[in-house]
Design a protein around this motif. Structure first.
Motif, PDB file in Angstrom:
ATOM      1  N   VAL A 135      36.016  19.809  -3.094  1.00 22.37           N
ATOM      2  CA  VAL A 135      34.572  19.887  -3.198  1.00 22.37           C
ATOM      3  C   VAL A 135      34.157  19.669  -4.642  1.00 22.37           C
ATOM      4  O   VAL A 135      34.952  19.818  -5.565  1.00 22.37           O
ATOM      5  N   ASP A 136      32.903  19.313  -4.816  1.00 20.69           N
ATOM      6  CA  ASP A 136      32.321  19.196  -6.145  1.00 20.69           C
ATOM      7  C   ASP A 136      31.314  20.320  -6.333  1.00 20.69           C
ATOM      8  O   ASP A 136      30.807  20.887  -5.356  1.00 20.69           O
ATOM      9  N   CYS A 137      31.017  20.642  -7.579  1.00 21.31           N
ATOM     10  CA  CYS A 137      30.052  21.687  -7.872  1.00 21.31           C
ATOM     11  C   CYS A 137      28.722  21.362  -7.201  1.00 21.31           C
ATOM     12  O   CYS A 137      28.187  20.256  -7.361  1.00 21.31           O
ATOM     13  N   ALA A 138      28.186  22.320  -6.474  1.00 21.02           N
ATOM     14  CA  ALA A 138      26.932  22.102  -5.754  1.00 21.02           C
ATOM     15  C   ALA A 138      25.757  21.913  -6.696  1.00 21.02           C
ATOM     16  O   ALA A 138      24.742  21.340  -6.308  1.00 21.02           O
ATOM     17  N   GLY A 139      25.911  22.365  -7.940  1.00 18.54           N
ATOM     18  CA  GLY A 139      24.813  22.242  -8.880  1.00 18.54           C
ATOM     19  C   GLY A 139      24.819  20.957  -9.674  1.00 18.54           C
ATOM     20  O   GLY A 139      23.826  20.222  -9.698  1.00 18.54           O
ATOM     21  N   CYS A 140      25.957  20.652 -10.328  1.00 18.54           N
ATOM     22  CA  CYS A 140      26.005  19.517 -11.251  1.00 18.54           C
ATOM     23  C   CYS A 140      26.952  18.408 -10.820  1.00 18.54           C
ATOM     24  O   CYS A 140      26.976  17.338 -11.428  1.00 18.54           O
ATOM     25  N   GLY A 141      27.768  18.652  -9.771  1.00 20.88           N
ATOM     26  CA  GLY A 141      28.678  17.626  -9.288  1.00 20.88           C
ATOM     27  C   GLY A 141      30.026  17.607  -9.958  1.00 20.88           C
ATOM     28  O   GLY A 141      30.845  16.713  -9.690  1.00 20.88           O
ATOM     29  N   ARG A 142      30.305  18.570 -10.823  1.00 20.62           N
ATOM     30  CA  ARG A 142      31.614  18.618 -11.461  1.00 20.62           C
ATOM     31  C   ARG A 142      32.695  18.718 -10.385  1.00 20.62           C
ATOM     32  O   ARG A 142      32.583  19.519  -9.451  1.00 20.62           O
ATOM     33  N   PRO A 143      33.764  17.909 -10.488  1.00 18.14           N
ATOM     34  CA  PRO A 143      34.730  17.850  -9.384  1.00 18.14           C
ATOM     35  C   PRO A 143      35.596  19.101  -9.267  1.00 18.14           C
ATOM     36  O   PRO A 143      35.830  19.815 -10.229  1.00 18.14           O
ATOM     37  N   ARG A 144      36.019  19.330  -8.016  1.00 17.52           N
ATOM     38  CA  ARG A 144      37.032  20.307  -7.653  1.00 17.52           C
ATOM     39  C   ARG A 144      36.630  21.750  -7.969  1.00 17.52           C
ATOM     40  O   ARG A 144      37.440  22.579  -8.344  1.00 17.52           O
ATOM     41  N   THR A 145      35.373  22.046  -7.787  1.00 14.99           N
ATOM     42  CA  THR A 145      34.894  23.425  -7.859  1.00 14.99           C
ATOM     43  C   THR A 145      33.594  23.511  -7.091  1.00 14.99           C
ATOM     44  O   THR A 145      32.742  22.631  -7.216  1.00 14.99           O
ATOM     45  N   ASP A 146      33.466  24.541  -6.250  1.00 10.80           N
ATOM     46  CA  ASP A 146      32.239  24.637  -5.455  1.00 10.80           C
ATOM     47  C   ASP A 146      31.039  25.021  -6.304  1.00 10.80           C
ATOM     48  O   ASP A 146      29.905  24.657  -6.013  1.00 10.80           O
ATOM     49  N   LEU A 147      31.286  25.733  -7.422  1.00  4.41           N
ATOM     50  CA  LEU A 147      30.216  26.099  -8.337  1.00  4.41           C
ATOM     51  C   LEU A 147      30.842  26.367  -9.708  1.00  4.41           C
ATOM     52  O   LEU A 147      31.605  27.326  -9.870  1.00  4.41           O
ATOM     53  N   CYS A 148      30.540  25.512 -10.662  1.00  4.77           N
ATOM     54  CA  CYS A 148      31.163  25.633 -11.981  1.00  4.77           C
ATOM     55  C   CYS A 148      30.579  26.826 -12.730  1.00  4.77           C
ATOM     56  O   CYS A 148      29.542  27.377 -12.369  1.00  4.77           O
ATOM     57  N   GLU A 149      31.242  27.219 -13.821  1.00  4.29           N
ATOM     58  CA  GLU A 149      30.815  28.388 -14.571  1.00  4.29           C
ATOM     59  C   GLU A 149      29.432  28.204 -15.170  1.00  4.29           C
ATOM     60  O   GLU A 149      28.642  29.142 -15.239  1.00  4.29           O
TER      61      GLU A 149
END
Length: 235
Positions: free
Chosen positions: A15-29
């Motif tokens: 998955v990519d971050c739901a907020g910014c699209g950063r790859p391989r994390t559902d929600l980045c820090e």
């Protein structure tokens, strides 16, 4: 079944971050910090402020990343986001400073919208927030005490006066909720505050039913005096 499949898929598929699209994390820090960080929780007021609006605290500002997270959870069924969104709501509830037991009452969505999405996003976030508050030592309970009594028009694009006319008489307390609402202070919860009309109408219904509204908590509030509605976040 649909919700179960979404949760399992989120565990096994990249998955990519739901907020910014950063790859391989559902929600980045970084995006997580935009939801309820120490500097982001604040009291928010729409302009004009509707009569009867209780104090409202927002966990974050309604901007690109927060908007994307809310849409992913509500419209695209990213159910794993309920936990960080619950954390955000809990932070906003905590800012109200309510002592003792608290009832988290979600502003109800239209039944047809819940059926289309396959889940009740606001109720899910309310349950997650109540669990966080209990772990922090605050006796909290999420209760579905309000419901829509009639169909309403899509709120998107309506101004404050239009929303008030649209929602007037549209909400009611569920059967048997009167004693429950009177038992502890009520905090209304929602994903987003725009004109504040939904919260003011819900507060009036709770008060008429014998409850005491201590305030409201939302995930996102306006940057300026008012935030415009997003049609994809319609109730």
């Amino acid at each position: 079944m649909r919700g179960w499949w979404r949760e399992i898929a989120g565990l096994v598929l990249p998955v990519d971050c739901a907020g910014c699209g950063r790859p391989r994390t559902d929600l980045c820090e970084r995006c997580r910090g935009l939801l309820g960080g120490a500097s982001s929780v604040r009291r928010v007021r729409p302009s004009p402020e509707p009569a009867g609006l209780p104090p409202v605290y927002a966990a974050g500002r309604y901007g690109d990343e927060v908007r994307a997270v809310l849409l992913a959870h509500k419209e695209r069924g990213a159910l794993g986001l309920a936990r960080p969104l619950g954390d955000a709501l809990a932070a906003a509830v905590g800012a109200l400073g309510v002592a003792g037991t608290v009832l988290l009452v979600p502003v109800p969505s239209a039944r047809r919208a819940v059926a289309r999405r396959g889940h009740d996003a606001t109720a899910r976030m309310a349950r997650a927030a109540a669990a966080v508050l209990r772990r922090q030592g605050t006796p909290a309970r999420a209760v579905t005490a309000l419901r829509r009594r009639r169909l309403v028009a899509d709120q998107a694009g309506l101004d404050a006066a239009g929303r008030l006319a649209n929602l007037s008489g549209a909400l009611e307390a569920v059967g048997g909720a009167t004693a429950l609402l009177a038992a502890a202070p009520v905090v209304l919860v929602d994903d987003l505050m725009t004109t504040g009309t939904s919260l003011s109408v819900a507060a009036s219904v709770v008060t008429v039913a014998g409850g005491r509204v201590a305030g409201a908590a939302v995930v996102a509030g306006p940057d300026g005096p008012e935030v415009h509605s997003d049609a994809r976040l319609r109730r």
